[in-house]
Design a protein around this motif. Structure first.
Motif, short mmCIF file in Angstrom:
data_model
loop_
_atom_site.label_atom_id
_atom_site.label_comp_id
_atom_site.label_asym_id
_atom_site.label_seq_id
_atom_site.Cartn_x
_atom_site.Cartn_y
_atom_site.Cartn_z
N ARG A 184 -45.94 -13.48 1.59
CA ARG A 184 -47.38 -13.42 1.91
C ARG A 184 -48.02 -14.80 1.76
O ARG A 184 -48.90 -15.18 2.54
CB ARG A 184 -48.08 -12.42 1.01
N ALA A 185 -47.57 -15.55 0.76
CA ALA A 185 -48.10 -16.91 0.56
C ALA A 185 -47.73 -17.81 1.73
O ALA A 185 -48.54 -18.60 2.20
CB ALA A 185 -47.57 -17.48 -0.75
N VAL A 186 -46.49 -17.69 2.21
CA VAL A 186 -46.06 -18.47 3.37
C VAL A 186 -46.90 -18.08 4.58
O VAL A 186 -47.34 -18.94 5.37
CB VAL A 186 -44.56 -18.23 3.66
N LEU A 187 -47.15 -16.79 4.75
CA LEU A 187 -47.98 -16.30 5.86
C LEU A 187 -49.37 -16.92 5.79
O LEU A 187 -49.93 -17.34 6.82
CB LEU A 187 -48.08 -14.78 5.81
N TRP A 188 -49.91 -17.02 4.58
CA TRP A 188 -51.25 -17.62 4.42
C TRP A 188 -51.23 -19.10 4.83
O TRP A 188 -52.16 -19.56 5.51
CB TRP A 188 -51.72 -17.49 2.98
N VAL A 189 -50.21 -19.82 4.43
CA VAL A 189 -50.12 -21.24 4.78
C VAL A 189 -50.03 -21.40 6.30
O VAL A 189 -50.66 -22.29 6.89
CB VAL A 189 -48.90 -21.90 4.11
N ILE A 190 -49.28 -20.51 6.96
CA ILE A 190 -49.07 -20.63 8.41
C ILE A 190 -50.24 -20.09 9.22
O ILE A 190 -50.71 -20.71 10.17
CB ILE A 190 -47.78 -19.89 8.81
N ALA A 191 -50.73 -18.89 8.81
CA ALA A 191 -51.71 -18.18 9.65
C ALA A 191 -53.08 -18.01 9.00
O ALA A 191 -54.00 -17.50 9.65
CB ALA A 191 -51.15 -16.81 10.03
N GLY A 192 -53.22 -18.38 7.73
CA GLY A 192 -54.53 -18.25 7.09
C GLY A 192 -54.86 -16.86 6.62
O GLY A 192 -56.01 -16.58 6.27
N THR A 193 -53.89 -15.96 6.59
CA THR A 193 -54.11 -14.61 6.08
C THR A 193 -52.99 -14.25 5.11
O THR A 193 -51.86 -14.69 5.28
CB THR A 193 -54.15 -13.58 7.23
N THR A 194 -53.33 -13.46 4.09
CA THR A 194 -52.31 -13.06 3.11
C THR A 194 -51.72 -11.69 3.40
O THR A 194 -50.80 -11.27 2.72
CB THR A 194 -52.91 -13.03 1.69
N GLY A 195 -52.27 -11.00 4.39
CA GLY A 195 -51.75 -9.68 4.73
C GLY A 195 -52.12 -8.61 3.72
O GLY A 195 -51.49 -7.56 3.67
N GLU A 196 -53.19 -8.84 2.92
CA GLU A 196 -53.53 -7.86 1.89
C GLU A 196 -53.95 -6.52 2.48
O GLU A 196 -53.72 -5.46 1.88
CB GLU A 196 -54.63 -8.38 0.95
#
Length: 206
Positions: A184-196
């Motif tokens: 989820r942290a990687v997703l945030w770095v790439i896409a700006g969302t954590t998927g919460e």
């Protein structure tokens, strides 16, 4: 392995010499990747060791973390303290006041809804204040997951951290939680969302 090439029907059989070259190339690439990873890890370790923390980040989730942080703050009087989604404001303010910590040093933030957002909601504020290294305080059973997320989220902004564990008397969390939140942290770095939101939906179907 026999490979068909062109339209002539001829077949090409890799020679022993070509196979040896391929193996040698793969070995060199693997060695380079290992060396690069080792150098990067060593650099991170040295950088963290020599960096002087400029602030404290306390992850909410257990009141004992704030009690510990208040005592820690007494020993580091020049550091400001951020508490991410900790106890209610009245309790947090009382804990730090009882420890003699000036209120202007305390920043209570309630944007986070989980461990990943503990980091993502504050990292840019820390960066804007030119903070390059922090103390990270959380319970010992929670620290592995926090470190995985911290390496990704804080690291994306060039912020190093020194972990400070609060004894909990509990076993370390399952590694699956660290892997999930690391993704989820990687997703945030790439896409700006954590998927919460997706996590909440999945929980609702448990």
């Amino acid at each position: 392995m026999m490979l068909r090439i062109g339209l002539s029907g001829q077949r090409y059989k890799p020679t022993r010499k070509n196979r040896s070259r391929t193996r040698a190339l793969l070995w060199r690439v693997s060695l380079f990747a290992i060396l690069a990873g080792t150098v990067w890890f060593s650099y991170k370790q040295v950088r963290t060791y020599v960096s002087q923390p400029q602030a404290v980040l306390v992850l909410g989730g257990a009141p004992v973390r704030e009690v510990f942080a208040a005592e820690f703050a007494k020993e580091h009087p020049n550091l400001e303290i951020w508490v991410s989604s900790g106890s209610n404001p009245e309790y947090s303010e009382w804990v730090f006041s009882e420890a003699g910590i000036a209120p202007e040093r305390i920043h209570l933030d309630y944007q986070a809804v989980d461990t990943v957002t503990n980091f993502t909601t504050l990292v840019d504020e820390l960066k804007a204040r030119d903070i390059t290294c922090i103390y990270l305080i959380t319970s010992d059973d929670h620290m592995r997951r926090a470190q995985v997320i911290g390496e990704i989220v804080l690291g994306s902004r060039g912020i190093a951290f020194k972990p400070i564990s609060v004894p909990s008397g509990r076993d370390t969390e399952p590694i699956e939680k660290a892997i999930r939140d690391g993704a989820r942290a990687v997703l945030w770095v790439i896409a700006g969302t954590t998927g919460e939101n997706l996590i909440e939906k999945l929980k609702g179907h448990d």
